[in-house]
Design an enzyme around this catalytic site. Structure first.
Site, mmCIF file in Angstrom:
data_model
loop_
_atom_site.group_PDB
_atom_site.id
_atom_site.type_symbol
_atom_site.label_atom_id
_atom_site.label_comp_id
_atom_site.label_asym_id
_atom_site.label_seq_id
_atom_site.Cartn_x
_atom_site.Cartn_y
_atom_site.Cartn_z
ATOM 1 N N LYS A 239 0.764 -1.294 -0.052
ATOM 2 C CA LYS A 239 0.105 0.014 -0.013
ATOM 3 C C LYS A 239 0.787 1.106 0.018
ATOM 4 C CE LYS A 239 -4.401 -1.443 0.479
ATOM 5 N NZ LYS A 239 -5.598 -1.121 -0.198
ATOM 6 N N ASP B 113 -8.470 0.306 6.408
ATOM 7 C CA ASP B 113 -8.246 -0.753 7.533
ATOM 8 C C ASP B 113 -6.929 -0.828 8.267
ATOM 9 O OD1 ASP B 113 -10.883 -2.268 7.557
ATOM 10 O OD2 ASP B 113 -10.212 -3.229 5.680
#
Length: 406
Positions: free
Chosen positions: A92, A140
């Protein structure tokens, strides 16, 4: 371009997945694939140009696991180790941080009336313009860390929206990067909606990693474009290898990484015409699996939590679904126990294989491979001729519940 597709409720709940064989096989689209610009052959060039300005940028390792391959009766297993990426510990780091830098450059260029170089983002005059910016996202855990790191690098502010299932430990990782945390009741998609509403109301720059019906996909395309660097690094690392990968397994939440791997991998010639491209998801949160079964994007109802928390999403990103739908040849689901077993296998190493400290979400691809090899080896072509590519997408994010410590 904004992709607007119907997002219909699931006809089956996550709990019913146990009644299905956890591998759904399909034929790849037989027609020509019109790849979007964010996964074309040169998609990784601009993200690399910007992220090389980050002090901690370095290519991550592509690691061979010969003993694991031998144990599973396969020819070769290679795993891309993203657990050290940009100090964030997840793939990410490539997406959110790049999107922040690119959007910041566009802001400055509008103000100055000219194009700028990445290095100019760190000059005092430009940084004074960036302090007025706030970037927001839902997460998340890892996407929020990436957006926060990008904002901190250029002196901007970040606000990250977290749903109730995000642990305090994951929230603390984000807070340490200087971001403000806003807690939201509900699930991941509730936090996505809250982040979008706040950005619209307060004039912030939203950096989502998923797109719903009718939503602006500008920032999300930059997030997914950033993942192209990962494939470019694999291409560079395998230049001397003549045999293509026969099987590629990518774990998925909303599907951004999988779409980039499949689409950009095809554009870069990394795969052969018969390469199996498989999605791996938690059995308890398999929105892509169920969308493939339904032949349309669907949204799952809320269900029980999974230890693969970074993959716990209820619907595909409509930006990336068309690529996944066109290119994926299989969808696999794995249980929490299978993910935990894969964590322990990687953490311990096998007879000399490099040990990898990987979280449950990061080990899901290996869990899917083990499950497929155990259940339908011959049907799936998993034999001594198989050359498999996996992704260790993240390190452990919740050490208190990490399977590798038990």
């Amino acid at each position: 371009m904004t992709l607007v597709l119907p997002l219909k409720p699931a006809e089956t709940s996550p709990e019913t997945l146990a009644n299905h064989w956890p591998v759904l096989l399909r034929n790849r689209s037989s027609g020509p694939i019109q790849a979007p610009w964010w996964c074309d052959r040169n998609a990784g060039d601009e993200p690399l140009r910007l992220l090389q300005a980050c002090p901690r940028y370095a290519p991550t390792n592509l690691i061979c696991l010969p003993r694991t391959a031998e144990r599973l009766g396969l020819g070769e297993i290679w795993i891309k180790d993203e657990t050290q990426r940009l100090g964030i510990g997840s793939f990410k780091g490539l997406g959110g941080a790049y999107a922040v830098l690119k959007l910041a450059m566009k802001h400055v260029e509008r103000r100055m009336g000219r194009t700028i170089l990445p290095a100019e983002l760190f000059e005092p005059r430009v940084r004074s313009m960036l302090t007025e910016l706030t970037f927001s996202c839902a997460s998340d855990g890892n996407h929020g860390r990436s957006v926060s790191a990008g904002a901190r690098l250029i002196g901007a502010r970040a606000v990250v929206y977290l749903h109730g299932g995000v642990s305090d430990e994951r929230a603390a990782h984000i807070s340490r990067l200087g971001a403000a945390i806003v807690r939201v009741a509900g699930d991941y998609h509730d936090s996505v909606e809250a982040a979008a509403d706040a950005a619209s109301q307060d004039g912030w720059i939203a950096v989502p990693d998923t797109v719903g019906p009718g939503e602006d996909d500008t920032a999300c395309t930059l997030v997914v474009q950033g993942y192209a660097i990962l494939i470019d690094e694999i291409v560079s690392a395998t230049t001397e290898q003549s045999k293509p990968f026969t099987h590629v397994l990518v774990q998925a939440g909303v599907g951004g990484l999988a779409a980039s791997v499949f689409g950009h991998g095809w554009a870069r010639g990394l795969f052969g015409p018969d390469t199996h491209l498989w999605i791996v998801e938690p059995e308890l949160s398999a929105c892509l699996y169920e969308s493939a079964r339904a032949e349309r994007p669907i949204r799952l109802p809320p269900g029980p939590a999974t230890n693969m928390a970074m993959l716990e999403c209820q619907s595909p990103s409509l930006l990336v679904w068309p690529i996944i739908d066109a290119l994926a040849t299989g969808f696999l689901t794995v249980t929490d126990e299978q993910a935990s077993d894969a964590v322990r296998l990687l953490n311990a190493g096998i007879s000399g294989d490099a040990p990898l400290r990987v979280g449950e979400s990061g080990a899901a691809g290996l869990a899917g491979l083990v499950k497929a090899a155990d259940d339908r080896r011959d049907q799936l072509g998993l034999d001594q001729s198989a050359k498999v590519l996996l992704f260790a997408t993240e390190g452990p994010t919740d050490l208190s519940v990490w399977s590798g410590s038990r």
